[in-house]
Design an enzyme around this catalytic site. Structure first.
Site, PDB file in Angstrom:
ATOM      1  N   ASP A  20       0.791  -1.243   0.000  1.00 35.97           N
ATOM      2  CA  ASP A  20       0.000   0.000   0.000  1.00 35.97           C
ATOM      3  C   ASP A  20       0.824   1.296   0.000  1.00 35.97           C
ATOM      4  O   ASP A  20       0.503   2.231   0.738  1.00 35.97           O
ATOM      5  CB  ASP A  20      -0.965   0.017   1.196  1.00 35.97           C
ATOM      6  CG  ASP A  20      -1.942  -1.146   1.191  1.00 35.97           C
ATOM      7  OD1 ASP A  20      -1.864  -1.988   0.293  1.00 35.97           O
ATOM      8  OD2 ASP A  20      -2.792  -1.205   2.106  1.00 35.97           O
ATOM      9  N   LYS A 102      -6.983  -5.154  -2.795  1.00 37.41           N
ATOM     10  CA  LYS A 102      -7.742  -5.673  -1.643  1.00 37.41           C
ATOM     11  C   LYS A 102      -8.705  -4.612  -1.131  1.00 37.41           C
ATOM     12  O   LYS A 102      -8.518  -3.424  -1.412  1.00 37.41           O
ATOM     13  CB  LYS A 102      -6.785  -6.087  -0.525  1.00 37.41           C
ATOM     14  CG  LYS A 102      -5.976  -4.910  -0.022  1.00 37.41           C
ATOM     15  CD  LYS A 102      -4.920  -5.340   0.963  1.00 37.41           C
ATOM     16  CE  LYS A 102      -4.081  -4.172   1.392  1.00 37.41           C
ATOM     17  NZ  LYS A 102      -4.827  -3.087   2.059  1.00 37.41           N
ATOM     18  N   CYS A 146      -1.998  -2.460   7.712  1.00 36.08           N
ATOM     19  CA  CYS A 146      -1.905  -3.426   6.615  1.00 36.08           C
ATOM     20  C   CYS A 146      -0.589  -4.195   6.595  1.00 36.08           C
ATOM     21  O   CYS A 146      -0.567  -5.362   6.215  1.00 36.08           O
ATOM     22  CB  CYS A 146      -2.176  -2.726   5.286  1.00 36.08           C
ATOM     23  SG  CYS A 146      -3.912  -2.241   5.157  1.00 36.08           S
TER      24      CYS A 146
END
Ligand code: VGL
Ligand code: ZN
Length: 212
Positions: A20, A102, A146
């Site tokens: 990310d 995701k 994450c």
């Protein structure tokens, strides 16, 4: 004592996972992680060591359940197709072999990269195994969300896991969240280390402490 070389590591079955590193998680973004952009040069230095580099992306619909308007904890971020959802412009894409998205469904949040799939619907664990990967080195944003979830899932999936401490940054909603997440990763079996140790082990440079 004689100068002792760092033991060389074998990277042929190792993957770098870049979690990310998206504009919304970097300074100026809608859910900016302090110093989030500082992971980029660290990741760019590590990427050439790995035969497989995978980038994950938080990839939410505009009505995602994690957004405050839907009762979630976060401001809107990483909305599918928006500039904030793009990877940081300085992140070197040339070694990336798969992009895993995701959090794509409105009703379900997904912090872990292992809940995501590539463009053909292949889950992260599968695409790593298909390429013979046994070890993963995890970097990115954010340490306490994450990255943490991705590291813990990688261990559950049976990979040897290295958490690259200087290649990640934390949100720190509560002070110390990032440090606690690292401790949790270590307790679960991850090797927490800095990028210089990894680069030294790739190039057989003498460890700084061994240079007498
Ligand atoms: C993340 C908060 C919300 C992350 C994603 O990538 O760590 N954090 N969505
Ligand atoms: Zn999100």
């Amino acid at each position: 004592m004689a100068e002792q070389a760092t033991r060389l590591r074998d990277f042929h079955d190792a993957a770098l996972i870049v979690v990310d590193v998206q504009n919304d998680f970097c300074p100026g973004g809608s859910l900016a992680v302090p110093e989030g952009d500082q992971v980029v040069p660290v990741i760019n230095k590590l990427a050439p060591l790995f035969p497989v580099v995978v980038a994950t992306q938080d990839w939410h619909p505009p009505n995602h359940c994690s957004f405050r308007a839907q009762g979630g904890p976060w401001p809107p971020h990483c909305v599918q197709g928006s500039p904030g959802a793009e990877l940081h412009p300085q992140l070197d894409r040339s070694h990336i072999v798969a992009y895993v998205k995701k959090g794509t469904r409105p009703e379900k949040d997904a912090y872990s990269g292992f809940e995501g799939t590539d463009d053909s619907g292949n889950p992260l664990a599968e695409l790593l195994r298909q390429r013979g990967i046994k070890k993963v080195y995890v970097t990115g944003l954010a340490t306490d969300y994450c990255v943490r979830a991705t590291v813990l899932d990688a261990l559950k999936e049976g990979f040897e896991v290295h958490a690259v401490a200087d290649g990640m940054r934390a949100v720190n909603v509560k002070p110390g969240d990032g440090e606690r997440a690292l401790e949790e990763m270590r307790a679960a079996g991850a090797v927490v280390e800095n990028s210089d140790a990894i680069l030294a082990a790739a190039h057989d440079a003498p460890a700084p402490t061994a240079r007498v």
